[in-house]
Motif scaffolding. Structure first.
Motif, PDB file in Angstrom:
ATOM      1  N   ALA A 294      55.572  50.180  38.139  1.00  0.00           N
ATOM      2  CA  ALA A 294      55.193  49.688  39.458  1.00  0.00           C
ATOM      3  C   ALA A 294      53.983  48.767  39.436  1.00  0.00           C
ATOM      4  N   TRP A 295      53.919  47.914  40.437  1.00  0.00           N
ATOM      5  CA  TRP A 295      52.777  47.045  40.680  1.00  0.00           C
ATOM      6  C   TRP A 295      51.607  47.914  41.099  1.00  0.00           C
ATOM      7  N   SER A 296      50.442  47.613  40.573  1.00  0.00           N
ATOM      8  CA  SER A 296      49.237  48.366  40.901  1.00  0.00           C
ATOM      9  C   SER A 296      48.468  47.629  41.985  1.00  0.00           C
ATOM     10  N   SER A 297      48.401  48.224  43.161  1.00  0.00           N
ATOM     11  CA  SER A 297      47.746  47.568  44.286  1.00  0.00           C
ATOM     12  C   SER A 297      46.228  47.634  44.205  1.00  0.00           C
ATOM     13  N   TYR A 298      45.691  48.436  43.301  1.00  0.00           N
ATOM     14  CA  TYR A 298      44.246  48.608  43.246  1.00  0.00           C
ATOM     15  C   TYR A 298      43.609  47.895  42.055  1.00  0.00           C
ATOM     16  N   GLU A 299      44.373  47.113  41.314  1.00  0.00           N
ATOM     17  CA  GLU A 299      43.815  46.393  40.172  1.00  0.00           C
ATOM     18  C   GLU A 299      44.179  44.923  40.249  1.00  0.00           C
ATOM     19  N   GLN A 300      43.365  44.118  39.596  1.00  0.00           N
ATOM     20  CA  GLN A 300      43.613  42.692  39.483  1.00  0.00           C
ATOM     21  C   GLN A 300      43.125  42.265  38.112  1.00  0.00           C
ATOM     22  N   THR A 301      43.881  41.454  37.439  1.00  0.00           N
ATOM     23  CA  THR A 301      43.473  40.992  36.114  1.00  0.00           C
ATOM     24  C   THR A 301      42.443  39.876  36.262  1.00  0.00           C
ATOM     25  N   GLN A 302      41.385  39.978  35.506  1.00  0.00           N
ATOM     26  CA  GLN A 302      40.349  38.945  35.441  1.00  0.00           C
ATOM     27  C   GLN A 302      40.328  38.440  33.998  1.00  0.00           C
ATOM     28  N   LYS A 303      39.954  37.187  33.795  1.00  0.00           N
ATOM     29  CA  LYS A 303      39.832  36.712  32.421  1.00  0.00           C
ATOM     30  C   LYS A 303      38.854  35.553  32.328  1.00  0.00           C
TER      31      LYS A 303
END
Length: 171
Positions: A143-152
Motif C-alpha cells: 500500500a501507499w504510505s500516506s504519512y511518508e514522502q521521499t526526499q533526496k
C-alpha cells in the motif's frame, strides 16, 4: 517433472548478468519516460553489486532460459519496528512476459528471503505518474504510505552537502 519452456525460473543474479541487468534498468527508465535519468553503467553495477562489499542483490526471472525479469533490492532497517526489512529499488518484467505473475513472484521471493533473515517489511517507491505500477502494488497489498514522502539530494548539491564541515559552516 521435466521443466517446460514456459516454466519460470527465479535465481540470484550473477556477475555475468550485469549487462542484462543494466539493459533492463535502461528499459525501465524508458518505460517510465525518464531514460535520461539513468546515468549508471554496467561497470557501476559490476563494482557496487558484485564487488568486495555488494550494495545490492538481484533476482533474475527466466522463461525457457531467456531473461524475463529483474528485481534489484537491498537490506534496510526500521528503528521504529526494531527489525530489518528489504527495499526494492527496481522491478522490471519484459513486455512479452507480462501478465504471467513474474513481477509478483520476484517480489514474493525477495519478501520470503527477507523474512527468513528476520525481516518484517518490504518498502519500495513508485514513480508518481506510473498508475499501472501503483495498481499492481496495491493489488498485492503493498500500500501507499500516506504519512511518508521521499526526499533526496543528488549530484553537486549532495557533494557540497557531504563535503561541508561537520558544523555546517563553510571554511
Amino acid at each position: 517433472m521435466k521443466p517446460t519452456s514456459n516454466d519460470v525460473l527465479i535465481r540470484p543474479g550473477r556477475i555475468d548478468d550485469v549487462e542484462t541487468i543494466h539493459a533492463a534498468i535502461l528499459k525501465l527508465g524508458t518505460h517510465i519516460g525518464a531514460p535520461e535519468e539513468i546515468i549508471s553503467t554496467a561497470d557501476d553495477l559490476r563494482t557496487y553489486g558484485f564487488g568486495e562489499k555488494p550494495a545490492f542483490s538481484t533476482l533474475i526471472a527466466e522463461v525457457g532460459g531467456e531473461f524475463a525479469g529483474l528485481c534489484l533490492y537491498f537490506p534496510i532497517f526500521s528503528t521504529w519496528m526494531g527489525r530489518p526489512g528489504v527495499y526494492v529499488q527496481d522491478l522490471y518484467v519484459e513486455d512479452r512476459f507480462r501478465g504471467r505473475k513474474i513481477g509478483e513472484r520476484l517480489l514474493r521471493c525477495v519478501a520470503a528471503q527477507c523474512r527468513k533473515e528476520g525481516g518484517v517489511y518490504l518498502r519500495l517507491s513508485v514513480d508518481s505518474d506510473n498508475e499501472g505500477a501503483k495498481a499492481f502494488y496495491e493489488r498485492l497489498g503493498i500500500a501507499w504510505s500516506s504519512y511518508e514522502q521521499t526526499q533526496k539530494i543528488i549530484g553537486e548539491a549532495f557533494f557540497a552537502f557531504a563535503d561541508a564541515p561537520e558544523n555546517g559552516e563553510q571554511e
